[in-house]
Design a protein around this motif. Structure first.
Motif, PDB file in Angstrom:
ATOM      1  N   MET B 254       0.843  -1.210   0.000  1.00  0.00           N
ATOM      2  CA  MET B 254       0.000   0.000   0.000  1.00  0.00           C
ATOM      3  C   MET B 254       0.869   1.247   0.000  1.00  0.00           C
ATOM      4  O   MET B 254       0.583   2.224  -0.676  1.00  0.00           O
ATOM      5  N   ARG B 255       1.930   1.196   0.803  1.00  0.00           N
ATOM      6  CA  ARG B 255       2.844   2.332   0.907  1.00  0.00           C
ATOM      7  C   ARG B 255       3.395   2.667  -0.474  1.00  0.00           C
ATOM      8  O   ARG B 255       3.550   3.827  -0.831  1.00  0.00           O
ATOM      9  N   LEU B 258      -0.304   3.112  -3.283  1.00  0.00           N
ATOM     10  CA  LEU B 258      -1.415   4.054  -3.086  1.00  0.00           C
ATOM     11  C   LEU B 258      -0.862   5.461  -2.912  1.00  0.00           C
ATOM     12  O   LEU B 258       0.347   5.676  -2.896  1.00  0.00           O
ATOM     13  N   GLY B 259      -1.738   6.434  -2.812  1.00  0.00           N
ATOM     14  CA  GLY B 259      -1.299   7.821  -2.683  1.00  0.00           C
ATOM     15  C   GLY B 259      -2.488   8.739  -2.484  1.00  0.00           C
ATOM     16  O   GLY B 259      -3.598   8.282  -2.199  1.00  0.00           O
ATOM     17  N   ASP B 261      -4.329  10.325  -4.472  1.00  0.00           N
ATOM     18  CA  ASP B 261      -5.466  10.171  -5.379  1.00  0.00           C
ATOM     19  C   ASP B 261      -6.127   8.804  -5.256  1.00  0.00           C
ATOM     20  O   ASP B 261      -7.183   8.558  -5.833  1.00  0.00           O
ATOM     21  N   LYS B 262      -5.517   7.890  -4.502  1.00  0.00           N
ATOM     22  CA  LYS B 262      -6.141   6.589  -4.247  1.00  0.00           C
ATOM     23  C   LYS B 262      -5.732   6.117  -2.863  1.00  0.00           C
ATOM     24  O   LYS B 262      -4.639   5.617  -2.654  1.00  0.00           O
ATOM     25  N   LYS B 263      -6.642   6.337  -1.909  1.00  0.00           N
ATOM     26  CA  LYS B 263      -6.366   5.940  -0.532  1.00  0.00           C
ATOM     27  C   LYS B 263      -6.957   4.558  -0.284  1.00  0.00           C
ATOM     28  O   LYS B 263      -7.714   4.035  -1.100  1.00  0.00           O
ATOM     29  N   ILE B 264      -6.632   3.999   0.867  1.00  0.00           N
ATOM     30  CA  ILE B 264      -7.005   2.613   1.168  1.00  0.00           C
ATOM     31  C   ILE B 264      -8.501   2.349   0.955  1.00  0.00           C
ATOM     32  O   ILE B 264      -8.889   1.363   0.350  1.00  0.00           O
ATOM     33  N   TYR B 265      -9.341   3.269   1.420  1.00  0.00           N
ATOM     34  CA  TYR B 265     -10.784   3.032   1.323  1.00  0.00           C
ATOM     35  C   TYR B 265     -11.287   3.239  -0.109  1.00  0.00           C
ATOM     36  O   TYR B 265     -12.349   2.737  -0.470  1.00  0.00           O
ATOM     37  N   ASP B 266     -10.518   3.958  -0.941  1.00  0.00           N
ATOM     38  CA  ASP B 266     -10.898   4.093  -2.356  1.00  0.00           C
ATOM     39  C   ASP B 266     -10.761   2.750  -3.087  1.00  0.00           C
ATOM     40  O   ASP B 266     -11.520   2.462  -4.023  1.00  0.00           O
ATOM     41  N   LEU B 268     -11.447  -0.053  -1.816  1.00  0.00           N
ATOM     42  CA  LEU B 268     -12.692  -0.762  -1.508  1.00  0.00           C
ATOM     43  C   LEU B 268     -13.848  -0.243  -2.382  1.00  0.00           C
ATOM     44  O   LEU B 268     -14.643  -1.027  -2.913  1.00  0.00           O
ATOM     45  N   SER B 269     -13.912   1.065  -2.556  1.00  0.00           N
ATOM     46  CA  SER B 269     -14.954   1.641  -3.429  1.00  0.00           C
ATOM     47  C   SER B 269     -14.824   1.099  -4.847  1.00  0.00           C
ATOM     48  O   SER B 269     -15.818   0.739  -5.478  1.00  0.00           O
ATOM     49  N   ASP B 270     -13.581   1.044  -5.345  1.00  0.00           N
ATOM     50  CA  ASP B 270     -13.343   0.577  -6.715  1.00  0.00           C
ATOM     51  C   ASP B 270     -13.713  -0.903  -6.867  1.00  0.00           C
ATOM     52  O   ASP B 270     -14.312  -1.305  -7.860  1.00  0.00           O
TER      53      ASP B 270
END
Lengths: 100, 444
Positions: B254-255, B258-259, B261-266, B268-270
Motif C-alpha cells: 500500500m505504501r 497508493l497515494g 489520489d487513491k487511498k485505502i478506502y478508495d 474498496l470503493s473501486d
C-alpha cells in the motif's frame, strides 16, 4: 461511479464518549518527523479513518477523534513518529463496533 | 501469594481470551478476564470465517443454541478478476451440512458477546461462581513483574494478581512488547490491513440472491482487480441478512502503490464497482465500515517466545494467523491457542510451578497441534502470495483465457492449448507462468 466519501463511511461508526470534547488522545504523532525526513508520509493514505492529512502548506496533521483503533499506523509508520496506545475506556475515545 | 490472587488473569476478551476463559472455568481455575471494550466483541473486527470444528468442544452442539454465528459455510468460491470479467473456482457440497460444521461466518461484536455469555454459564457451574469474572471496560496499562516473573496486571493505579497471565490482546500487542517478547519494529511487509463494509438487505434477499438454503452461507475470495494493484485480495461473506465485503491489503505494498489520489478506502470503493461484484451487492445499504490490522502468517514476525515466567501468549498477539491462499485462519488459531494456554495453566497449578519450566509445555502443545504444523508447512504459500504476478498477471491471464474460451462467435475457433498460449503471451511469458505453477504447486 463516484467513490464513497470517507466522511460518509465514518458516519456509520459508533464511538465511545462521542459527546465529550475533552477526550484524551490515545495516539500521539511527532509530526516534525513526518514533515522533515519521511520519504512517503504513507499514513495520509493508508489510514482507513483518514486521521492523517496534509494541510494547505503540505504539513502533516493528525486527529485522533475519528480513529477506529485498527493499528495500521502502528505498523505503517517506519520512522518512529507514531506513539500508539489504546484509548482509556473512561477518558478516551475509541470505537465500539455494532457488527465488527 | 495471597489468597485473593487469581489462578489466571486473561487479557483480552476476543476468541483467544474467551476460549482460554472457558477452559479455565471447566478446569476449576479461579480466573479474571479483562476486556477494554464495553462488552466482549466491542473492539473486534474480522472478515470473517471461523474455520474448523473446535467450537463444538467449547460449546457442545452450539447450533442448538441461538448461537452467535451468521451462517455455516456450505459454498466456497475463489474468483479471479480483471477489469471486466470474473473467472471462478466454485465448490458447493452437501458434505458441508454435516455437524459439527467446518466453517462459520461470524460478525465479531455478536459472536464474541455470545461466546462470553457461554463462558458466564460455565463460570456459574465452576467451583468459583462468585470469584471468577469477566470484566469489561477495563484497560490493562502494564504487567506486574517481580524478579522477572509476571505476577499480575496493572489497571491504572490498581493491581490485580495472578499465578499466571495469558495475553490475548490481539495483533496490536502492546503488552507483548512491554514484556520483551516482541522487540523492535514489526516490518510492514509482513502485516496487512483489512477494510470492510457490512451491507444490509431486506430479509430473504441474501438467501435468494446467493441460492442459500436455510442456514447455509457462501464465502467468496477475490484476487486481481479487487486489490487495485496492491498485494492482497478481496472477500465477500454472507451473513444472516447482510454481506461482509472487504479487502486485505499488504501494508508495504500500500505504501508503494497508493497515494493522495487513491487511498485505502478508495480501493474498496473501486472493488465494489466491478460488474460481478456490483451485481452481488446491488440494492443493499451499507450499515458499518470497519478496519483492522491483520497478520499475514509470516513466521519471521512472531514473538521470539510464546511464554515467559508467569506469562503465556495466545491468538494474534503471537501472530498466530495463516493466510495460505486456501483460507485465512486466525480465529481458529486463536481458539486453539487459547485452549492450550489455559490447559497449560491448569497443569502448572497441579504441579505448583508457574515458571517457564512448566509453561514451556504450552509451546510443546502448540507445536504438536495443527496450528504450528500448518504455519511451518505453509510458509512457502505465504511467500508465494507475496509474488506480484499473483494479483496482477495471473488474474489477467485467467480472464483472458476465460473470455476467449467462453465467447462463441461465427468465426473458426481455436482449441484450448492455443487459447491458453495466446492468453499467456498477451499478459505474461510462458516461462513466468510455468514458474508460478510450479511454485504454487509446491506451496500448497
Amino acid at each position: 461511479m463516484s467513490r464513497t466519501k470517507i466522511s460518509e463511511r465514518l458516519g456509520l461508526v459508533r464511538y465511545r464518549n462521542q459527546g465529550r470534547h475533552d477526550a484524551k488522545p490515545h495516539i500521539t504523532v511527532d509530526t516534525a518527523i513526518c514533515d522533515s525526513g519521511c520519504p512517503h508520509q504513507c499514513t495520509t493514505y493508508v489510514c482507513p479513518a483518514n486521521c492523517y492529512t496534509l494541510n494547505e502548506e503540505g504539513k502533516l496533521r493528525f486527529q485522533f477523534e475519528d480513529c477506529i483503533e485498527c493499528g495500521t499506523c502502528l505498523y505503517a509508520c517506519d520512522q518512529g513518529a507514531v506513539t500508539w496506545n489504546y484509548p482509556d475506556p473512561e477518558t478516551g475515545r475509541g470505537v465500539e463496533w455494532t457488527f465488527g | 501469594m495471597n489468597d485473593d490472587a487469581f489462578d489466571c488473569i486473561i487479557v483480552g476478551g476476543g476468541i483467544a481470551g474467551l476460549s482460554a476463559a472457558m477452559t479455565c472455568a471447566r478446569k476449576g481455575l479461579k480466573f479474571l478476564l479483562v476486556e477494554r471494550g464495553s462488552f466482549n466483541g466491542a473492539k473486534n473486527v474480522s472478515g470473517g470465517v471461523l474455520w474448523g470444528t473446535r467450537l463444538n468442544d467449547l460449546v457442545p452442539n452450539y447450533w442448538e443454541d441461538d448461537a452467535g454465528y451468521e451462517r455455516f459455510v456450505a459454498h466456497r468460491r475463489l474468483t479471479f478478476l480483471d477489469g471486466q470479467s470474473a473467472f471462478s473456482v466454485d465448490f458447493k457440497s452437501a458434505h458441508f451440512h454435516e455437524r459439527p460444521y467446518t466453517g462459520l461466518i461470524v460478525l465479531r461484536a455478536r459472536f464474541d458477546a455470545w461466546l462470553a455469555s457461554k463462558v458466564e454459564e460455565a463460570i456459574a457451574e465452576s467451583p468459583w461462581p462468585e470469584d471468577s469474572l469477566l470484566a469489561p471496560d477495563t484497560l490493562v496499562t502494564d504487567l506486574v513483574v517481580e524478579n522477572g516473573v509476571v505476577v499480575g496486571i496493572k489497571v491504572g493505579e490498581e493491581e490485580f494478581r495472578a499465578r499466571a497471565v495469558i495475553l490475548a490482546e490481539g495483533v496490536n500487542n502492546l503488552l507483548t512488547r512491554k514484556a520483551g517478547l516482541q522487540t523492535g519494529y514489526v516490518a510492514a511487509d509482513h502485516m496487512a490491513t483489512g477494510v470492510k463494509e457490512v451491507i444490509k438487505f431486506k430479509p430473504g434477499v441474501v438467501e435468494e440472491r446467493f441460492q442459500l438454503a436455510e442456514g447455509t452461507g457462501l464465502t467468496n475470495e477475490f484476487v486481481g482487480f479487487a486489490s487495485g494493484g496492491v498485494e492482497g485480495g478481496g472477500f465477500l461473506y454472507t451473513n444472516r441478512d447482510s454481506l461482509s465485503i472487504g479487502l486485505v491489503l499488504n501494508m508495504k505494498s500500500m505504501r508503494e502503490n497508493l497515494g493522495a489520489d487513491k487511498k485505502i478506502y478508495d480501493v474498496l470503493s473501486d472493488f465494489k464497482t466491478h460488474p460481478a461484484v456490483r451485481d452481488m451487492i446491488a440494492g443493499g445499504e451499507v450499515i458499518e465500515y470497519s478496519a483492522h490490522v491483520v497478520s499475514t502468517g509470516d513466521m519471521r514476525v512472531m514473538p521470539k517466545e510464546l511464554y515467559a515466567d508467569g506469562l503465556l501468549l495466545a491468538g494474534e498477539c503471537a501472530n498466530l494467523l495463516l493466510n495460505s491462499g486456501k483460507a485465512i485462519q486466525g480465529m481458529d488459531y486463536a481458539m486453539e491457542s487459547g485452549i492450550l494456554a489455559a490447559e497449560t495453566v491448569a497443569q502448572a497449578k497441579e504441579a505448583g510451578d508457574f515458571s517457564r519450566n512448566t509453561l514451556k509445555l504450552y509451546r510443546e502443545k502448540l507445536e504438536a497441534s495443527y496450528v504450528m504444523k500448518d504455519l511451518r508447512r505453509f510458509q512457502g504459500a505465504v511467500k508465494f502470495l507475496h509474488n506480484e504476478a499473483m494479483f496482477t498477471k495471473v488474474p489477467a491471464v485467467v480472464n483472458e483465457f476465460g473470455r476467449s474460451f467462453f465467447t462463441v462467435t461465427n468465426e473458426p475457433t481455436e482449441k484450448v492449448p492455443t487459447l491458453l498460449r495466446r492468453a499467456v503471451d498477451k499478459h505474461a511469458s510462458l516461462w513466468e507462468m510455468i514458474k508460478i505453477g510450479i511454485q504454487g504447486g509446491r506451496a500448497l
